[in-house]
Write a protein that holds these residues in place. Structure first.
Motif, PDB file in Angstrom:
ATOM      1  N   LEU A  12       0.830  -1.206   0.000  1.00 30.92           N
ATOM      2  CA  LEU A  12       0.000   0.000   0.000  1.00 30.92           C
ATOM      3  C   LEU A  12       0.864   1.255   0.000  1.00 30.92           C
ATOM      4  N   LYS A  13       1.921   1.245   0.779  1.00 30.07           N
ATOM      5  CA  LYS A  13       2.840   2.386   0.822  1.00 30.07           C
ATOM      6  C   LYS A  13       3.483   2.602  -0.549  1.00 30.07           C
ATOM      7  N   PHE A  14       3.888   1.511  -1.190  1.00 31.72           N
ATOM      8  CA  PHE A  14       4.524   1.611  -2.508  1.00 31.72           C
ATOM      9  C   PHE A  14       3.527   2.068  -3.575  1.00 31.72           C
ATOM     10  N   ILE A  15       2.287   1.623  -3.475  1.00 34.33           N
ATOM     11  CA  ILE A  15       1.251   2.083  -4.412  1.00 34.33           C
ATOM     12  C   ILE A  15       1.081   3.595  -4.300  1.00 34.33           C
ATOM     13  N   HIS A  16       1.078   4.126  -3.084  1.00 33.51           N
ATOM     14  CA  HIS A  16       0.986   5.584  -2.895  1.00 33.51           C
ATOM     15  C   HIS A  16       2.135   6.286  -3.614  1.00 33.51           C
ATOM     16  N   TYR A  17       3.331   5.733  -3.484  1.00 37.38           N
ATOM     17  CA  TYR A  17       4.502   6.286  -4.154  1.00 37.38           C
ATOM     18  C   TYR A  17       4.295   6.291  -5.671  1.00 37.38           C
ATOM     19  N   LEU A  18       3.852   5.159  -6.217  1.00 39.40           N
ATOM     20  CA  LEU A  18       3.630   5.075  -7.663  1.00 39.40           C
ATOM     21  C   LEU A  18       2.512   6.010  -8.124  1.00 39.40           C
ATOM     22  N   LYS A  19       1.480   6.157  -7.316  1.00 37.78           N
ATOM     23  CA  LYS A  19       0.389   7.078  -7.665  1.00 37.78           C
ATOM     24  C   LYS A  19       0.889   8.516  -7.745  1.00 37.78           C
ATOM     25  N   ASP A  20       1.797   8.871  -6.844  1.00 38.89           N
ATOM     26  CA  ASP A  20       2.354  10.230  -6.879  1.00 38.89           C
ATOM     27  C   ASP A  20       3.095  10.498  -8.189  1.00 38.89           C
ATOM     28  N   ILE A  21       3.684   9.466  -8.754  1.00 44.02           N
ATOM     29  CA  ILE A  21       4.437   9.606 -10.002  1.00 44.02           C
ATOM     30  C   ILE A  21       3.529   9.482 -11.224  1.00 44.02           C
ATOM     31  N   HIS A  22       2.650   8.480 -11.221  1.00 40.61           N
ATOM     32  CA  HIS A  22       1.909   8.102 -12.428  1.00 40.61           C
ATOM     33  C   HIS A  22       0.422   8.441 -12.412  1.00 40.61           C
ATOM     34  N   GLY A  23      -0.111   8.864 -11.284  1.00 37.46           N
ATOM     35  CA  GLY A  23      -1.545   9.114 -11.199  1.00 37.46           C
ATOM     36  C   GLY A  23      -2.314   7.840 -10.892  1.00 37.46           C
ATOM     37  N   PRO A  24      -3.611   7.807 -11.201  1.00 40.23           N
ATOM     38  CA  PRO A  24      -4.437   6.633 -10.886  1.00 40.23           C
ATOM     39  C   PRO A  24      -3.889   5.369 -11.551  1.00 40.23           C
ATOM     40  N   LEU A  25      -3.963   4.257 -10.799  1.00 40.02           N
ATOM     41  CA  LEU A  25      -3.397   2.993 -11.251  1.00 40.02           C
ATOM     42  C   LEU A  25      -4.460   1.906 -11.348  1.00 40.02           C
ATOM     43  N   MET A  26      -4.090   0.829 -12.029  1.00 40.18           N
ATOM     44  CA  MET A  26      -4.914  -0.367 -12.103  1.00 40.18           C
ATOM     45  C   MET A  26      -3.973  -1.570 -12.108  1.00 40.18           C
ATOM     46  N   PHE A  27      -4.516  -2.729 -11.743  1.00 39.88           N
ATOM     47  CA  PHE A  27      -3.737  -3.961 -11.718  1.00 39.88           C
ATOM     48  C   PHE A  27      -4.435  -5.039 -12.534  1.00 39.88           C
ATOM     49  N   HIS A  28      -3.625  -5.926 -13.092  1.00 47.04           N
ATOM     50  CA  HIS A  28      -4.143  -7.117 -13.758  1.00 47.04           C
ATOM     51  C   HIS A  28      -3.215  -8.271 -13.399  1.00 47.04           C
ATOM     52  N   GLN A  29      -3.800  -9.351 -12.911  1.00 42.47           N
ATOM     53  CA  GLN A  29      -3.008 -10.528 -12.570  1.00 42.47           C
ATOM     54  C   GLN A  29      -2.590 -11.222 -13.857  1.00 42.47           C
TER      55      GLN A  29
END
Length: 119
Positions: A12-29
């Motif tokens: 979750l902490k890393f997702i926040h970091y990535l969101k700050d760089i890239h904006g809204p995110l999505m995941f696909h397994q």
């Protein structure tokens, strides 16, 4: 309520970091091939989702999808998304950061399976 996909605190902490760089995110397994069976992280909308994809849930408000045929194998498990050091999928946003997302899982209990309608 039972969640089909969750994330560790480190994730979750890393997702926040990535969101700050890239904006809204999505995941696909990912189901294999080039990137193995890794959770792939994209900018929201970068990957076309179709009727052969299942929305498992959200991690940190990011939609998390899996292919319908792969879901059939994993529907009795909760996916636990973690982040570890190393090189991940070449198309996933975490790769340049020297980290990769990793899927761990656990089998749902009988009670959870009943709640999810899996029995």
């Amino acid at each position: 309520m039972v969640e089909r996909v969750i994330a560790t605190d480190a994730t979750l902490k890393f997702i926040h970091y990535l969101k700050d760089i890239h904006g809204p995110l999505m995941f696909h397994q990912s189901g294999g091939c080039c990137d193995g069976s890794s959770p792939m992280c994209y900018q929201q909308g970068e990957l076309n989702i179709g009727d052969q994809d299942v929305l498992l849930g959200h991690i940190d408000d990011c939609p998390f999808y899996i292919a319908k045929d792969q879901y059939q194998y994993w529907k009795h498990t909760q996916l636990i998304i973690d982040v570890v050091a190393g090189r991940g999928g070449m198309f996933s946003l975490e790769g340049p950061e020297g980290k990769r997302f990793l899927t761990r899982s656990r089998v749902f209990t009988n009670e959870e399976r009943i709640e999810l309608g899996l029995t």
